[in-house]
Design an enzyme around this catalytic site. Structure first.
Site, PDB file in Angstrom:
ATOM      1  N   LYS A  96       0.719  -0.999   0.366  1.00 48.56           N
ATOM      2  CA  LYS A  96       0.207   0.164   0.153  1.00 48.56           C
ATOM      3  C   LYS A  96       0.707   0.804   0.016  1.00 48.56           C
ATOM      4  CE  LYS A  96      -2.463   2.453   2.752  1.00 48.56           C
ATOM      5  NZ  LYS A  96      -3.872   3.227   3.698  1.00 48.56           N
ATOM      6  N   GLY A 157      -7.685   9.632   9.755  1.00 48.49           N
ATOM      7  CA  GLY A 157      -8.643  10.096  10.990  1.00 48.49           C
ATOM      8  C   GLY A 157      -9.469  10.551  11.602  1.00 48.49           C
ATOM      9  N   ASN A 206      -9.888   2.154   9.665  1.00 42.53           N
ATOM     10  CA  ASN A 206      -8.739   1.532  10.489  1.00 42.53           C
ATOM     11  C   ASN A 206      -9.463   2.532  12.401  1.00 42.53           C
ATOM     12  OD1 ASN A 206      -4.967   1.407  11.352  1.00 42.53           O
ATOM     13  ND2 ASN A 206      -7.001   1.505  12.334  1.00 42.53           N
ATOM     14  N   THR A 207      -9.269   3.563  12.299  1.00 42.11           N
ATOM     15  CA  THR A 207      -9.718   4.993  13.495  1.00 42.11           C
ATOM     16  C   THR A 207     -10.536   4.571  14.176  1.00 42.11           C
ATOM     17  OG1 THR A 207      -7.984   6.489  12.641  1.00 42.11           O
ATOM     18  CG2 THR A 207      -9.186   6.864  14.049  1.00 42.11           C
TER      19      THR A 207
END
Lengths: 257, 65, 206
Positions: A96, A157, A206-207
């Site tokens: 990535k 995020g 993710n976050t």
């Protein structure tokens, strides 16, 4: 089934492994999400520490495929070197690719991104570039050898969801055959469902999971949302209209002329 | 000689990267290395010679998004 | 579906972190003469590594342990075919690679609709005390004619120098043991194999 380079996966939810309160919570979230791909990274290891080995053993136990990232890289050189290091440790040609241009928004340096993608593709890497919704950049990345694109939803995020709907839908319409994975900035499952409804092929979260009050429950919620969004897309949603169209027929209504 | 390892100055008696890593306590760890920004494959470490002031990065798998 | 052209065969999962990063996408774990618990540990370690790296693992012979470890591809010799629970493997959607040496074995293999057919030994090998004489390149061509679009894996004594000829004769995949694991620099030799194989044109499957 989703085809990414020569791999096929069932799950359209990918998870990042950062920012979890503990490895146990990470493991449970990964299972609850029923994800088949997780992103991982490389960090400086202190001598005598075995944190890296422990983490890697945990990931292997989960039976998921890894997508290493070049997080923290600001230059082509750094990203290319990091990719080589990742391939040596993780054994996969998947990368990535992140080349960060600006530290407040963590937005990609698209010029460096294209150059690094070209170098790495030529060296046999299967590149998943973290990019914007810019159509020209997308075209250049595909010419450089990428077969998948990972456009951002919103800054990493930030939890804002799909920030530039117009840009993202234009990207989807422009590159009909390319797997597009929304990566970064999604905050709640409805964002993920929306992304799949709009025709994006998968999302990377993710976050929004790691920092949720209950990451395991949130992971399961995201999994359901991704399935719902995908099924809705397949089922052929109605088109939005400006004017009302009654759902109950007017014929035979009482009190009319 | 003094070399920069993961951003910190360290002293090493050995000129070859592989021996220096062992001396610094990395023996047996799953790590990957770069010297002055260039990737050095595991099989190359024994043949890679360090000089004063070299920058070495020693990385391992970690969580990432 | 096609297989990668290069197929290293290893006897220890410890080879994986050394060879896979060179670009290997298909690998066989062949362990002989080891206690069952040791084999189980090896298979589990190999499966975990290959899963994470996206490499196709093929387990030689120990099909029960392979099934238990969640492996999806098993290589069986003719002797193994006598005792393997093939319906169980089918139910578990485990793919089969089957070794063949002669017409009778080939017919038996084809009846099982394998994912690949292996032919060997192409050349005299150092490893096994083979009851079979070397098959040679013309046999590769004959086998490929008979199995059509099923991938043909050539195995036994193949070296870097012989690799191009093996592909030219009609093999889809070249398996390798000694030429890699006994090389002075196995990683470099692996890269050379992949480079030669990479230069091969794509085979169009029927």
């Amino acid at each position: 089934m989703l085809s990414l380079y020569s791999t096929t996966v069932r799950s359209r939810l990918m998870l990042g492994t950062a920012r979890y309160s503990s490895p146990a919570v990470l493991a449970q979230a990964v299972k609850a999400a029923r994800t088949e791909i997780v992103t991982v990274s490389l960090r400086r290891e202190s001598a005598g520490e075995r944190a890296g080995q422990a983490f890697w053993a945990l990931i292997r136990q989960l039976g998921v495929r890894v997508l290493p990232n070049t997080a923290g890289c600001h230059s082509v050189k750094e990203a290319v070197t990091t990719a080589h290091m990742a391939r040596e440790v993780f054994g996969t040609p998947w990368i990535k690719l992140e080349v960060i241009g600006e530290d407040d928004t963590l937005q990609p340096d698209v010029f460096g991104l294209v150059e690094a993608a070209r170098t790495l593709s030529a060296e046999g890497f299967e590149v998943f570039p973290y990019t914007t919704e810019d159509l020209v950049v997308a075209e250049r990345l595909l010419s450089a050898g990428c077969q998948v694109l990972m456009p951002w939803g919103a800054p990493i995020g930030s939890g804002r969801g799909l920030n530039n709907l117009f840009g993202l839908t234009a990207l989807r319409a422009h590159f009909r055959e390319v797997p597009l994975i929304i990566d970064a900035g999604l905050g709640v499952p409805s964002h993920a469902a929306r992304a799949l409804e709009l025709g994006f092929d998968a999302v990377l979260i993710n976050t929004a999971v790691a920092q949720a009050g209950d990451p395991v429950q949130m992971a399961a919620a995201f999994a359901q949302a991704v399935e719902a969004g995908f099924a809705a897309r397949q089922a052929g949603p109605i088109e939005p209209r400006d004017l009302a169209v009654p759902s109950t027929p007017l014929i035979g209504t009482a009190f009319r002329g | 000689m003094k070399i920069l390892v993961n951003g910190a100055w360290r002293e090493t008696q050995h000129a070859e990267l592989a021996r220096a890593l062992e001396e610094l306590g990395y023996g047996g760890s799953v790590v990957t290395t770069a010297l002055n920004g260039e990737f050095i494959a595991t099989t190359q470490r024994a043949r890679t010679v360090l000089t004063e002031g070299d920058r070495v990065e020693v990385l391992a798998p970690m969580q990432g998004g | 579906m096609s297989l990668p052209r290069v197929y290293p065969i290893i006897d220890d999962a410890a080879w994986l972190p050394r060879l896979v990063p060179q670009g290997v996408r298909l690998v066989q774990l062949r362990i002989k003469d080891a206690p069952e618990h040791a084999v189980r540990t090896q298979i589990e370690a190999a499966q975990a590594y290959c899963r994470a790296a996206g490499v196709q693992l093929v387990v030689n012979d120990y099909w029960r342990l392979a099934l238990a470890a969640g492996c999806d591809f098993v290589h069986l010799g003719q002797g193994d075919l006598d005792t393997a629970d093939l319906p169980a493997l089918r139910r578990a959607r485990v793919r089969l690679g089957i070794s063949t040496h002669d017409d009778g074995e080939l017919e038996r293999a084809l009846a099982l609709r394998p994912y690949y057919v292996a032919l060997g030994p192409i050349y005299p090998t150092l490893l096994k005390a083979m009851p079979w004489r070397p098959q040679g390149l013309p046999r590769i061509a004959e086998w490929k004619r008979r199995i059509g679009s099923i991938p043909l894996v050539a195995i036994g004594g193949i070296t870097l120098e012989r690799l191009a000829a093996v592909f030219a004769a009609g093999a889809d995949v070249a398996a390798v043991v000694t030429d890699i694991v006994r090389a002075a620099d196995p990683e470099a030799r692996m890269r050379q194999w992949l480079a030669v194989a990479g230069a091969e044109p794509e085979r169009v499957s029927a």
